[in-house]
Design a protein around this motif. Structure first.
Motif, short mmCIF file in Angstrom:
data_model
loop_
_atom_site.label_atom_id
_atom_site.label_comp_id
_atom_site.label_asym_id
_atom_site.label_seq_id
_atom_site.Cartn_x
_atom_site.Cartn_y
_atom_site.Cartn_z
N LEU A 47 37.54 37.51 50.49
CA LEU A 47 36.94 36.20 50.23
C LEU A 47 35.60 36.33 49.51
O LEU A 47 35.24 35.47 48.69
CB LEU A 47 36.74 35.44 51.54
N THR A 48 34.85 37.39 49.80
CA THR A 48 33.54 37.57 49.20
C THR A 48 33.58 38.51 47.99
O THR A 48 32.54 38.87 47.45
CB THR A 48 32.55 38.14 50.23
N ARG A 49 34.78 38.90 47.61
CA ARG A 49 35.01 39.74 46.42
C ARG A 49 34.34 41.11 46.51
O ARG A 49 33.95 41.71 45.50
CB ARG A 49 34.59 39.01 45.14
N LEU A 50 34.19 41.61 47.74
CA LEU A 50 33.78 43.00 47.89
C LEU A 50 34.86 43.92 47.34
O LEU A 50 34.59 45.02 46.89
CB LEU A 50 33.51 43.31 49.37
N PHE A 51 36.10 43.45 47.43
CA PHE A 51 37.21 44.07 46.73
C PHE A 51 38.20 42.97 46.40
O PHE A 51 38.08 41.84 46.90
CB PHE A 51 37.88 45.19 47.54
N THR A 52 39.14 43.26 45.51
CA THR A 52 40.05 42.24 45.01
C THR A 52 41.47 42.48 45.51
O THR A 52 41.88 43.61 45.73
CB THR A 52 40.06 42.20 43.47
N ALA A 53 42.18 41.38 45.66
CA ALA A 53 43.56 41.45 46.15
C ALA A 53 44.54 41.55 45.00
O ALA A 53 44.45 40.77 44.04
CB ALA A 53 43.88 40.21 46.99
N PRO A 54 45.49 42.47 45.07
CA PRO A 54 46.51 42.56 44.02
C PRO A 54 47.54 41.44 44.12
O PRO A 54 48.29 41.19 43.17
CB PRO A 54 47.16 43.92 44.27
N GLN A 55 47.56 40.75 45.27
CA GLN A 55 48.55 39.69 45.48
C GLN A 55 47.93 38.53 46.24
O GLN A 55 47.24 38.72 47.23
CB GLN A 55 49.75 40.24 46.26
N LEU A 73 31.94 32.12 44.15
CA LEU A 73 30.98 32.78 45.04
C LEU A 73 29.73 31.92 45.24
O LEU A 73 29.14 31.93 46.32
CB LEU A 73 30.61 34.14 44.49
N ALA A 74 29.34 31.18 44.22
CA ALA A 74 28.18 30.30 44.34
C ALA A 74 28.43 29.15 45.30
O ALA A 74 27.48 28.52 45.79
CB ALA A 74 27.79 29.75 42.97
N SER A 75 29.70 28.88 45.59
CA SER A 75 30.07 27.80 46.51
C SER A 75 30.15 28.27 47.95
O SER A 75 30.49 27.49 48.84
CB SER A 75 31.43 27.21 46.10
N MET A 76 29.84 29.56 48.18
CA MET A 76 29.93 30.12 49.53
C MET A 76 28.58 30.64 50.00
O MET A 76 27.78 31.13 49.22
CB MET A 76 30.93 31.29 49.56
#
Length: 257
Positions: A47-55, A73-76
């Motif tokens: 959710l915080t894009r510390l890593f990305t989901a392949p799916q 991210l600016a909305s969180m």
């Protein structure tokens, strides 16, 4: 919906950390309840894009996290499990520094900081170094800091870890009040006493969502812990659902909030 997650999956090598997780959140308090190792921190990392989901897909306040990461991210606002305040800066400087990270400066940053301190009842402690604060006040400061740019969604990853009972109860009540004012809150925890009967409740176990409903429809408050333990005691492939009781169905369920 302010936060939407659809068909989210993630692996660490051969380990399936999340398996086709989907849910939609609107303003209010949502508890993400799961035992250690359930996948809560993995979900927060995605959710915080510390890593990305392949799916899968994550949408925050109408922004697709993969396509428009800066807007999403600016909305969180995020409060991580490990404290991240600078103990040597003053209370005020911590808030101003974080405001600057969000592009706020000058009068806007000063106004937001003053508002946050007033809301926390800490205006008289603005010039004190953060290390002088107790654990409860530090956590409240982290929450105020996460909200200084006025996000639509607040994520909290086990925010009461290490707090005494009184401080923990105070933080839980404080965040429920924020949610009642229209903020979308996702609160990760493994403690059932932090969940109120009227909360939206997600139960995560071994990377799969076993329940998605109002807490009181899953179990009465007095027996929520027993229902949670029953759901998470068995391997996930044999775990019962929880649409209205912990043994309502042999499959994980999703119900409207």
């Amino acid at each position: 919906m302010t936060l939407s997650v659809h068909s989210l999956s993630f692996r660490y090598g051969a380990k399936q950390a999340l398996d086709q997780v989907s849910f939609d959140l609107s303003p209010g308090f949502t508890a993400l309840l799961g035992p250690n190792g359930a996948g809560k921190s993995t979900l927060f990392g995605l959710l915080t894009r510390l890593f990305t989901a392949p799916q899968g897909q994550i949408t925050v306040a109408g922004h697709d996290l993969a396509r428009s990461p800066r807007a999403a991210l600016a909305s969180m606002g995020v409060v991580f499990q490990q404290p991240t305040l600078d103990l040597d800066l003053t209370v005020r400087r911590n808030l101003l520094y974080f405001a600057a990270l969000h592009g706020l400066s000058g009068r806007t940053a000063e106004t937001r900081t003053a508002e946050a301190l007033a809301r926390l009842g800490m205006a008289e402690r603005a010039a004190e170094p953060v290390r002088n604060l107790n654990g409860g006040h530090r956590r409240r400061m982290e929450i105020a800091r996460a909200l200084i740019h006025r996000p639509a969604v607040l994520l909290l990853d086990e925010p009461t870890v290490g707090l005494d009972a009184a401080a923990r109860q105070s933080i839980v009540a404080h965040v429920h009040d924020l949610a009642a004012d229209g903020l979308t809150v996702l609160w990760a925890t493994h403690l059932t006493d932090e969940v109120r009967a009227t909360d939206h409740l997600l139960i995560l176990h071994q990377g799969r969502l076993l329940a998605d409903a109002r807490a009181e429809s899953i179990a009465p408050p007095a027996s929520l812990q027993q229902a949670f333990l029953a759901l998470t005691a068995a391997p996930v492939h044999a775990a019962p659902g929880a649409s209205s009781s912990p043994r309502a169905s042999p499959q994980p369920t999703q119900a409207p909030t």
